[in-house]
Each structure stands twice: as structure tokens, then as C-alpha cells.
Scaffold this motif. Sequence first.
Motif, short mmCIF file in Angstrom:
data_model
loop_
_atom_site.label_atom_id
_atom_site.label_comp_id
_atom_site.label_asym_id
_atom_site.label_seq_id
_atom_site.Cartn_x
_atom_site.Cartn_y
_atom_site.Cartn_z
N GLY A 154 -13.80 -35.43 2.32
CA GLY A 154 -13.18 -36.57 1.66
C GLY A 154 -12.49 -36.20 0.35
N PHE A 155 -12.41 -34.90 0.06
CA PHE A 155 -11.72 -34.45 -1.16
C PHE A 155 -10.61 -33.47 -0.79
CE2 PHE A 155 -15.54 -36.11 -2.96
CZ PHE A 155 -15.14 -36.62 -4.20
N GLY A 156 -9.56 -33.51 -1.59
CA GLY A 156 -8.45 -32.58 -1.42
C GLY A 156 -7.40 -33.13 -0.48
N HIS A 157 -6.21 -32.60 -0.60
CA HIS A 157 -5.11 -33.02 0.28
C HIS A 157 -4.01 -31.99 0.23
CE1 HIS A 157 -2.10 -35.54 2.21
NE2 HIS A 157 -3.13 -36.27 2.63
N ARG A 158 -3.38 -31.73 1.36
CA ARG A 158 -2.30 -30.74 1.40
C ARG A 158 -1.10 -31.16 0.56
NH1 ARG A 158 -0.40 -26.78 4.93
NH2 ARG A 158 -2.55 -26.10 5.01
N VAL A 159 -0.81 -32.45 0.52
CA VAL A 159 0.41 -32.90 -0.15
C VAL A 159 0.15 -33.40 -1.57
CG1 VAL A 159 2.41 -34.42 0.00
CG2 VAL A 159 1.40 -33.50 2.09
N ARG A 179 -1.50 -33.57 -5.10
CA ARG A 179 -2.29 -32.71 -5.97
C ARG A 179 -2.93 -33.50 -7.11
NH1 ARG A 179 -3.87 -28.98 -2.66
NH2 ARG A 179 -2.15 -27.87 -1.69
N THR A 180 -2.35 -34.68 -7.38
CA THR A 180 -2.91 -35.48 -8.49
C THR A 180 -3.54 -36.76 -7.95
OG1 THR A 180 -0.74 -36.44 -8.82
CG2 THR A 180 -1.34 -34.61 -10.26
N GLY A 181 -3.97 -36.72 -6.71
CA GLY A 181 -4.69 -37.86 -6.16
C GLY A 181 -3.92 -38.56 -5.05
N ASP A 182 -4.66 -38.93 -4.02
CA ASP A 182 -4.12 -39.64 -2.86
C ASP A 182 -3.80 -41.07 -3.30
OD1 ASP A 182 -3.98 -41.19 -0.50
OD2 ASP A 182 -5.38 -39.88 0.57
N LYS A 197 -15.46 -30.65 -12.26
CA LYS A 197 -15.78 -29.25 -11.95
C LYS A 197 -14.66 -28.53 -11.21
CE LYS A 197 -20.69 -29.38 -12.32
NZ LYS A 197 -20.98 -30.81 -12.58
N LYS A 198 -13.91 -29.26 -10.36
CA LYS A 198 -12.90 -28.59 -9.53
C LYS A 198 -11.49 -29.15 -9.70
CE LYS A 198 -13.76 -26.24 -6.15
NZ LYS A 198 -13.71 -24.80 -5.92
N ASN A 199 -11.39 -30.24 -10.43
CA ASN A 199 -10.12 -30.96 -10.54
C ASN A 199 -9.54 -31.30 -9.16
OD1 ASN A 199 -8.09 -32.26 -11.93
ND2 ASN A 199 -6.79 -30.44 -12.04
N ILE A 200 -10.40 -31.66 -8.23
CA ILE A 200 -9.96 -32.06 -6.89
C ILE A 200 -10.26 -33.55 -6.71
CG2 ILE A 200 -10.24 -31.71 -4.39
CD1 ILE A 200 -10.88 -28.80 -4.95
N HIS A 201 -9.24 -34.28 -6.26
CA HIS A 201 -9.35 -35.74 -6.13
C HIS A 201 -9.82 -36.14 -4.73
CE1 HIS A 201 -6.95 -36.73 -9.83
NE2 HIS A 201 -6.59 -35.46 -9.65
N PRO A 202 -10.38 -37.35 -4.60
CA PRO A 202 -10.73 -37.83 -3.25
C PRO A 202 -9.48 -38.19 -2.45
CG PRO A 202 -11.30 -39.49 -4.90
CD PRO A 202 -10.79 -38.30 -5.65
N ASN A 203 -9.58 -38.13 -1.14
CA ASN A 203 -8.52 -38.66 -0.26
C ASN A 203 -9.00 -39.97 0.35
OD1 ASN A 203 -9.92 -37.99 2.29
ND2 ASN A 203 -9.54 -35.87 1.66
#
Length: 374
Positions: free
Chosen positions: A257-262, A264-267, A303-309
Motif C-alpha cells: 500500500g506504499f509507493g508508486h511508479r508514477v 513520487r509526492t503522493g498518490d 523513515k523512507k519518505n514513501i507515500h501511501p497509494n
Amino acid sequence: MSEEIKKGLLGIVVDETTVSHVVPELSALTYRGYKVQDLCDKCEFEEVAYLVLHGELPSKKQLNKFIREERSNRKLSKTIIKNIQQMPKNAHPMDVVRTCVSLMSLEDKDTKDNSQKSNMQKALRIFAQTPTAVAAYFRTRKGKKIISPSKKLSFSENFFKMMFNKIPDKEIVRAFDISLILYAEHSFNVSTFTARTITSSLSDLHGAITGAIASLKGPLHGGANEAVMHMMKEIGKPEKAKSWIENALAKKKVIMGFGHRVYRTGDSRVPTMKHYMFKVAKLLNKNKYPKIYEILEREMLSKKNIHPNVDFPCGPTYYMMGIDIDFYTPIFVMSRITGWSAHIMEQHASNKLIRPLSKYKGEQVREVMLLNQR
Ligand code: SDX
């Protein structure tokens, strides 16, 4: 010819589309030029389904016709119902729905006709019948009687009725409708690209959707909404969420539920779905999973600067609604059929066989030894 490899087709533009647009720098998504946020604020799911399929928002008259047609195509044939009743009870519902769409192709009088007109009609039939198949398997698996679709109910109301024999509070139905609006379309994602690739050989719409369903099932794509909920259940309670995620990140685990190919600053779909997840939690007085949501989101960002999708809020929302976890991705299918179909029609209208190259790194040409010499 250059043999530079772009694994995962990262950053490669393979075609044009008019269906939707992801604007990563604005963190925005548009369907046919309309911001999805605005569609969520002002439209019902059926209007958005029409928009994705036809390219324009419907007039009142066009919408009434579309709704009439969708409602009158909801019934499954006796053969498909029988098939569903005979399917193993432990099958994954995504495999069931994939098989059902494949079965629909055997019965559809226009399966082989790839004209725009036929494709639109076939898309509507698959769109109308798929929720019936999903709900029929949901009930069959529990040993319950299948409930026939109603012509009087909206797409989402009818789905709840066929699943639970009751329609929940209006606000719950609206939250479900919103999830369908957000799931309807998302440019050249894995499953849509699969559908377009299948179409590019001039294969048919049923086949392309069947393939797209198989593609959506994977946990790196649509299957993530189920994986999110399994993860949240494993965490169990909010007090455990922080240590759970620290431990998972230390082990270099992928957090579902985190990260996205397109993006980078959030879904761009997340704020809307998160809002509705909290609404559902408040209405049903269920706060555990939204609390876990907040902790995981905060920790992943810091911790990772990764946003939810979008799958991150969808998972707990469906859970609170009482839907079995392995039915979340089939719900995604029910909506994405519109996006896939629009892309299939676009591909047919301007087709070029999709056939990339690969860099060979196997054995050099060698002699075939006869069997008795090997
Ligand atoms: C959907 O494309 C679409 O439009 C899809 C979709 C749609 O509407 O159709 O939006 C629906 O499929 C949403 C995505 C659902 N999948 C998940 O939630 C699974 C978890 N996510 C990741 O596996 C990943 O973020 C992907 C698959 C979504 C994206 O993969 P990419 O673009 O190939 O990126 P990557 O895996 O190479 O990650 C880049 C970096 C890596 O770190 P480094 O090796 O560079 O140090 O970010 C890290 C990754 O390890 N990373 C994650 C992570 N996502 C990315 N680390 C931990 N957990 C994650 N979830």
C-alpha cells in the motif's frame, strides 16, 4: 540499434491516450480532462463510468439510458451461475472473476466483433454482470443462496444487496461509490497495458479483460488492497504498529500500500479515500485500523519518505464494511473494467502491434547433440 535496457519499461512513453492523465508534479489525476477530486465531489459512480467509457460526462438523458442498459444486463446466464456454484470454495475470487469473464466470452454474440459499437456493448455487459458474479461466489462460498440483481438499485446499492441481502447506510454506500470512482482508471498501469498488449494482436475485448484481471491480481498492483489488510491484521493493534514497521523496514520488507511508479509526492487519490475511510470508521464506530493507518503512514513518510497509494485506505475501508479480504481486488475489477474497456477501444482505433525487443544473454549458437549422445 541501441540495446539500452529499460527494465519495467521505466520512463518509456509507448503511446498516446485521451482516457486519463497523471500529472505527477501536481499530484493530480484527470479522467478525460476532469479532476478526479471534482468527479468525487459532484458525480455518482455511474456518471464517471459513462465518462471513462464514452469520453464525455453524460446528459440526464444519456445517463438514464446508460443506467437502464446497465441494470437490464446484470443477470448472469444459468450456465455461468451453475459454474460458479461448482467452483472450489477455496478458490481466490480473482480467479473466479477472471474465469467468469472468460465464460461470458463464450456466450456473447459479439465476442469476435471488434468494432467500436460492439466493443462498447460488450464492455457494458461485462461491467453489468461482473458484480453479479462476484456476489454470487461470495454467497456460494458461504453456503448461502445467491441473490439475483435488482433493476431498481444503483450499481453500488445493488452490489451490497447481492452480497449481504441488505443495503447499508447511505454514507457507507457513498464511500464505496467513491472507491469505485477512484479505481476506475489510471493510464498505462500494468493491467491496462496488459489489456492494450492483448488488443494489439487484434484479439477481442473479453480476452483483453480476462488478461487484465490476471495482471491486476498481483500484490504489486491491485492485489495490494488485500495485502494491506492482511498486514494490518497481522499488526493487530495500534500500539504494535510502530515497532512492527521498524522491524519490517530493518528487514528490507516491501510495505504494502506504499509507493508508486508514477507518483513520487503522493498518490492524488489518497486524500479523498482517506477522508472516506475515516467517515466510515466514525459511522461504524471502528477506529482500530484507521489508527494503525495513521501510524504506518507517519512512519513510512519519516523513515523512507514513501507515500501511501490508493490501496492503503481502500483495504481498511472495505474491511470495516464487512467484506471478506479476498474480495477487495475483485471490487477493483468491477470499476476498472471501464478504464480497461476505454483503452481497448482506443487501441483498436489506432492499433500498432506491441512487440518490444530484448537483449539476448543466453548461450551462443551451439550444436544439437543427438539424444543418445547427451
Ligand atoms: C497500484 O500504476 C498504477 O497506476 C497502478 C495503480 C492503478 O490505479 O492502476 O495505481 C494501482 O497498483 C498501486 C500500487 C500497489 N502496490 C503496492 O502497494 C505494493 C508496494 N509497493 C511497491 O512494491 C512499489 O512501490 C511499486 C510496485 C508500487 C512501484 O515500484 P517501482 O516503481 O518499480 O519502484 P521500486 O519498487 O523500484 O522502489 C523504488 C525504491 C526502492 O528502494 P531502493 O532500492 O531505490 O533503495 O523505493 C523503495 C524500494 O525498495 N520502495 C519501498 C516501497 N515502495 C518503494 N520500500 C518499502 N516499501 C514499499 N512499499
